[in-house]
Design an enzyme around this catalytic site. Sequence first.
Site, mmCIF file in Angstrom:
data_model
loop_
_atom_site.group_PDB
_atom_site.id
_atom_site.type_symbol
_atom_site.label_atom_id
_atom_site.label_comp_id
_atom_site.label_asym_id
_atom_site.label_seq_id
_atom_site.Cartn_x
_atom_site.Cartn_y
_atom_site.Cartn_z
ATOM 1 N N CYS A 200 42.778 78.694 129.948
ATOM 2 C CA CYS A 200 42.871 78.403 131.390
ATOM 3 C C CYS A 200 41.847 77.345 131.783
ATOM 4 O O CYS A 200 40.648 77.502 131.535
ATOM 5 C CB CYS A 200 42.685 79.674 132.207
ATOM 6 S SG CYS A 200 42.923 79.345 133.956
ATOM 7 N N ARG B 186 56.367 74.768 132.550
ATOM 8 C CA ARG B 186 56.835 74.144 133.788
ATOM 9 C C ARG B 186 58.285 73.688 133.717
ATOM 10 O O ARG B 186 58.999 73.695 134.720
ATOM 11 C CB ARG B 186 55.915 72.970 134.144
ATOM 12 C CG ARG B 186 54.528 73.446 134.548
ATOM 13 C CD ARG B 186 53.525 72.341 134.507
ATOM 14 N NE ARG B 186 53.395 71.794 133.160
ATOM 15 C CZ ARG B 186 52.725 70.702 132.858
ATOM 16 N NH1 ARG B 186 52.146 70.029 133.820
ATOM 17 N NH2 ARG B 186 52.648 70.287 131.608
HETATM 18 C C1 LIG Z 1 51.272 77.334 137.616
HETATM 19 C C2 LIG Z 1 50.740 77.560 136.219
HETATM 20 C C3 LIG Z 1 50.120 78.759 135.912
HETATM 21 C C4 LIG Z 1 49.633 79.001 134.617
HETATM 22 N N1 LIG Z 1 49.087 80.238 134.316
HETATM 23 C C5 LIG Z 1 48.730 80.507 133.026
HETATM 24 C C6 LIG Z 1 48.308 81.819 132.640
HETATM 25 O O1 LIG Z 1 48.244 82.756 133.449
HETATM 26 N N2 LIG Z 1 47.965 82.003 131.330
HETATM 27 C C7 LIG Z 1 48.031 80.994 130.404
HETATM 28 O O2 LIG Z 1 47.722 81.211 129.231
HETATM 29 N N3 LIG Z 1 48.445 79.765 130.747
HETATM 30 C C8 LIG Z 1 48.808 79.504 132.016
HETATM 31 N N4 LIG Z 1 49.295 78.261 132.331
HETATM 32 C C9 LIG Z 1 49.479 77.252 131.265
HETATM 33 C C10 LIG Z 1 50.901 77.328 130.682
HETATM 34 O O3 LIG Z 1 51.120 78.579 130.031
HETATM 35 C C11 LIG Z 1 51.142 76.193 129.663
HETATM 36 O O4 LIG Z 1 50.223 76.313 128.606
HETATM 37 C C12 LIG Z 1 51.002 74.816 130.277
HETATM 38 O O5 LIG Z 1 51.653 74.741 131.527
HETATM 39 C C13 LIG Z 1 51.559 73.708 129.352
HETATM 40 O O6 LIG Z 1 52.898 73.958 129.042
HETATM 41 P P1 LIG Z 1 54.132 73.223 129.827
HETATM 42 O O7 LIG Z 1 53.895 71.733 129.709
HETATM 43 O O8 LIG Z 1 55.342 73.693 129.082
HETATM 44 O O9 LIG Z 1 54.068 73.683 131.249
HETATM 45 C C14 LIG Z 1 49.742 77.990 133.622
HETATM 46 C C15 LIG Z 1 50.352 76.775 133.948
HETATM 47 C C16 LIG Z 1 50.850 76.540 135.222
HETATM 48 C C17 LIG Z 1 51.525 75.221 135.529
#
Ligand SMILES: Cc1cc2nc3c(=O)[nH]c(=O)nc-3n(C[C@H](O)[C@H](O)[C@H](O)COP(=O)(O)O)c2cc1C
Length: 339
Positions: free
Chosen positions: A106, A231
């Site tokens: 995070c 996302r």
């Molecule tokens: C709104 C939001 C909330 C997220 N909350 C968490 C979370 O609670 N735990 C976590 O490990 N990653 C969290 N992430 C990261 C995502 O799990 C992921 O690693 C990151 O968005 C990159 O992947 P993507 O490009 O497919 O979105 C969050 C990302 C976003 C955008």
Amino acid sequence: MPKVSLPQSLHPDLPLTALAPMQDVTNLWFMKVIAHYGSPDYFFTEYFRVNDTSRLNRDILAAITENDTGRPVFAQMIGESIPDLARTARELCRYNIAGVDLNMGCPAPRIYRKNVGGGLLREPEKVDQILAELRSTVNDRPLTVKMRVGFENTDNFYKILDIIARHNIDLLSLHGRTVKDMYHGEVKYDLIAEAVSRVDCPVLANGNINSAATAISVLTQTGAVGVMVGRWAIANPWIFKQIRQALRGEAITPVPLVEVRNYIDRLWQTPNSANIPVRSRVGYLKMFLNYIALLVDAEGQFLRLMRQTQTEVELLNLCDRVFLTDVTKTLALAPYSKG
Ligand SMILES: Cc1cc2nc3c(=O)[nH]c(=O)nc-3n(C[C@H](O)[C@H](O)[C@H](O)COP(=O)(O)O)c2cc1C
């Protein structure tokens, strides 16, 4: 210690897919919505905060106890207090969870300043102690880690991968960016490939997998056992089905915008929507539409108009106009722009 096995995937002949954990998004309702359009193999909860006074958050727990998607759910924890992480892991193991997942990624400053989430990547010794304790606590089901490739740089990357290997972690979800990168910049898929060859557990590649075609290319580049999508599953909840079609070499079914209007309606009509002020509901829907819009038109017109709306009526009328007028229009299979 003998390895515990991961839950069975939906299609053992195909690479794994997972919905990335996202705070305020991947609750029980959203998992159900995703399952309606095509489940991933695995779900992950939003993180359970762990500290000396923490109790399991009831709403997050509902994503486990009331989950009827038929797909396994990993319970994610965020924290740094070793006794409290162990206590929480034991509590979570009383429920029907696929495994316990530790958040080491995070990037929110208020989080990493407490040395939790991505902050842990600055302290390999602490990671070593946490994983040792968690491994002895979680010994009858998977213990998994979700992390980034580093805090500011990749200085500790290999050290932490070796710690993961030493503690027999069962699955590593790796976002190919540093904490300081937040959500911007190139995803370092080459580092994900290095992790795949350095740890002996399966690795899920994560970061900017925005289409079925990208999923295939990332799997090829990294050798990962599967992909984790965040996302772009908000933007396109059909993405897991489309990834499976692409993996099988089938043509990808485009989604008519009329069906997307239905998806938007599901997001609008959450089970607790009657108890939420309309202003908050409008804000909540706009958060999702920010992603959906990137697949709607190349000029960013819907995005612009959507952001200008203020009331429920304005917003829903705009959605009707954009999504219901031309029945031949489909959701783009990959984003027009990065937003
Ligand atoms: C709104 C939001 C909330 C997220 N909350 C968490 C979370 O609670 N735990 C976590 O490990 N990653 C969290 N992430 C990261 C995502 O799990 C992921 O690693 C990151 O968005 C990159 O992947 P993507 O490009 O497919 O979105 C969050 C990302 C976003 C955008």
